[in-house]
Design a protein around this motif. Structure first.
Motif, PDB file in Angstrom:
ATOM      1  N   GLY A 109       0.804  -1.219   0.000  1.00 15.58           N
ATOM      2  CA  GLY A 109       0.000   0.000   0.000  1.00 15.58           C
ATOM      3  C   GLY A 109       0.839   1.272   0.000  1.00 15.58           C
ATOM      4  N   SER A 110       2.091   1.154  -0.417  1.00 15.13           N
ATOM      5  CA  SER A 110       2.986   2.310  -0.417  1.00 15.13           C
ATOM      6  C   SER A 110       3.810   2.326  -1.697  1.00 15.13           C
ATOM      7  N   ALA A 111       4.027   3.527  -2.257  1.00 13.45           N
ATOM      8  CA  ALA A 111       4.797   3.647  -3.489  1.00 13.45           C
ATOM      9  C   ALA A 111       6.237   3.187  -3.304  1.00 13.45           C
ATOM     10  N   LYS A 112       6.784   3.378  -2.112  1.00 10.79           N
ATOM     11  CA  LYS A 112       8.177   2.981  -1.900  1.00 10.79           C
ATOM     12  C   LYS A 112       8.350   1.461  -1.964  1.00 10.79           C
ATOM     13  N   GLY A 113       7.245   0.716  -1.793  1.00 13.31           N
ATOM     14  CA  GLY A 113       7.306  -0.732  -1.910  1.00 13.31           C
ATOM     15  C   GLY A 113       7.724  -1.197  -3.297  1.00 13.31           C
ATOM     16  N   PHE A 114       7.572  -0.306  -4.299  1.00 10.97           N
ATOM     17  CA  PHE A 114       7.978  -0.614  -5.666  1.00 10.97           C
ATOM     18  C   PHE A 114       9.467  -0.966  -5.734  1.00 10.97           C
ATOM     19  N   PHE A 115      10.250  -0.454  -4.789  1.00 12.00           N
ATOM     20  CA  PHE A 115      11.698  -0.628  -4.821  1.00 12.00           C
ATOM     21  C   PHE A 115      12.196  -1.689  -3.824  1.00 12.00           C
ATOM     22  N   VAL A 117      11.915  -5.037  -3.536  1.00  9.40           N
ATOM     23  CA  VAL A 117      12.551  -6.263  -4.045  1.00  9.40           C
ATOM     24  C   VAL A 117      13.986  -5.984  -4.468  1.00  9.40           C
ATOM     25  N   GLY A 118      14.193  -4.889  -5.190  1.00 17.16           N
ATOM     26  CA  GLY A 118      15.538  -4.550  -5.640  1.00 17.16           C
ATOM     27  C   GLY A 118      16.487  -4.280  -4.491  1.00 17.16           C
ATOM     28  N   ILE A 119      15.982  -3.656  -3.439  1.00 14.47           N
ATOM     29  CA  ILE A 119      16.822  -3.336  -2.274  1.00 14.47           C
ATOM     30  C   ILE A 119      17.324  -4.613  -1.615  1.00 14.47           C
ATOM     31  N   TRP A 120      16.410  -5.539  -1.352  1.00  8.69           N
ATOM     32  CA  TRP A 120      16.808  -6.763  -0.661  1.00  8.69           C
ATOM     33  C   TRP A 120      17.557  -7.717  -1.579  1.00  8.69           C
ATOM     34  N   ALA A 176      26.652  -3.725  -1.991  1.00 15.10           N
ATOM     35  CA  ALA A 176      26.515  -3.222  -0.629  1.00 15.10           C
ATOM     36  C   ALA A 176      26.129  -1.748  -0.625  1.00 15.10           C
ATOM     37  N   ALA A 177      26.739  -0.957  -1.498  1.00 14.99           N
ATOM     38  CA  ALA A 177      26.411   0.466  -1.580  1.00 14.99           C
ATOM     39  C   ALA A 177      24.964   0.663  -2.016  1.00 14.99           C
ATOM     40  N   ARG A 178      24.530  -0.144  -2.970  1.00 10.69           N
ATOM     41  CA  ARG A 178      23.136  -0.040  -3.414  1.00 10.69           C
ATOM     42  C   ARG A 178      22.174  -0.338  -2.267  1.00 10.69           C
ATOM     43  N   PHE A 179      22.461  -1.387  -1.508  1.00 10.23           N
ATOM     44  CA  PHE A 179      21.565  -1.723  -0.407  1.00 10.23           C
ATOM     45  C   PHE A 179      21.559  -0.634   0.657  1.00 10.23           C
ATOM     46  N   ILE A 180      22.733  -0.171   1.084  1.00 12.09           N
ATOM     47  CA  ILE A 180      22.817   0.804   2.172  1.00 12.09           C
ATOM     48  C   ILE A 180      22.109   2.097   1.807  1.00 12.09           C
ATOM     49  N   VAL A 181      22.412   2.628   0.628  1.00  9.41           N
ATOM     50  CA  VAL A 181      21.833   3.911   0.209  1.00  9.41           C
ATOM     51  C   VAL A 181      20.331   3.784  -0.003  1.00  9.41           C
ATOM     52  N   GLN A 182      19.909   2.753  -0.722  1.00  8.26           N
ATOM     53  CA  GLN A 182      18.489   2.634  -1.056  1.00  8.26           C
ATOM     54  C   GLN A 182      17.648   2.235   0.151  1.00  8.26           C
ATOM     55  N   GLN A 183      18.207   1.445   1.053  1.00  5.80           N
ATOM     56  CA  GLN A 183      17.472   1.122   2.272  1.00  5.80           C
ATOM     57  C   GLN A 183      17.282   2.374   3.129  1.00  5.80           C
TER      58      GLN A 183
END
Length: 237
Positions: A109-115, A117-120, A176-183
């Motif tokens: 129910g949130s737009a940020k949920g769109f991202f 799967v990619g984060i994890w 790792a950088a992608r996960f840290i920044v995007q999380q």
């Protein structure tokens, strides 16, 4: 004393070598780049356009409108690719990614949920890459030698193993950088910046990792040639 026949043979070998050099150089120039393997500029568009549409549509139409718009664009890109009789895999990958991301966004129910799967996925990839280094089987080296049929000898040569360690750790740093920044951006609920980070930390960072990977492959190739040269005299004895 050198005979005329030996001179002719030597001259023929020099001419053959001179002919092969331009051919080898031309083949190197024709080798596909990382961008080519991803489908060129259009391939990047198939990946990132649904993301941009989702963010813009979320601002104007809300979450459901954003989900519908992103999936519609992804489907449209697939149809466009088919009508042009071009390889459809980049577009299909974009459609699959958009569909999964949209489903997660709808469920949360949130737009940020769109991202989400990619984060994890970045975290899982970072962990797998790091583990491969820790168990002395750096992923870049394993993949390269599987493709080239290089066997396991490369793991016994310390300089070669070090080069593949560096290339694999560079890949770990990217994930790792992608996960840290995007999380962090996910926790801050900044959907627009999440989209920017996903795009900016995608192809550019993988391009950097590819440069280090190419360096590692070239270093490993030179080491193999050196070791082969050292073995030849011993084999001749």
């Amino acid at each position: 004393m050198t005979t005329g026949l030996e001179k002719n043979v030597a001259a023929a070998e020099r001419r053959a070598a001179a002919t092969e050099r331009p051919v080898a150089a031309a083949e190197e120039k024709k080798a596909p780049s990382l961008l080519d393997r991803m489908g060129g500029p259009t391939g990047l568009a198939y990946t990132y356009l649904p993301i941009l549409v989702f963010v813009l549509a979320n601002t104007l139409l809300g979450l459901k409108g954003a989900i519908g718009s992103a999936v519609a664009v992804a489907v449209g890109l697939c149809v466009l690719r088919l009508t042009r009789k071009e390889p459809v895999m980049p577009a299909v990958s974009g459609l699959f990614g958009a569909a999964v991301a949209s489903f997660i966004a709808y469920r949360t129910g949130s737009a940020k949920g769109f991202f989400l799967v990619g984060i994890w996925a970045s975290l899982v990839q970072a962990a797998l890459v790091l583990i491969s280094v820790l168990i002395r089987r750096p992923l870049v080296g394993v993949v390269v030698n599987l493709v080239n049929g290089g066997g396991q000898a490369w793991r016994r040569d310390k300089p070669t193993l070090l080069a593949y360690d560096i290339a694999t750790l560079t890949l770990f740093a990217v994930f790792a950088a992608r996960f840290i920044v995007q999380q962090w951006l996910y926790e801050a609920s900044t959907t627009g910046w999440l989209a920017f980070a996903k795009i900016a930390m995608g192809f550019p960072l993988f391009g950097l990792a590819a440069v280090v990977g190419i360096w590692a492959v070239r270093r490993a190739t030179k080491r193999r040639e050196v070791l082969a040269g050292e073995l030849r005299p011993a084999e001749a004895i």
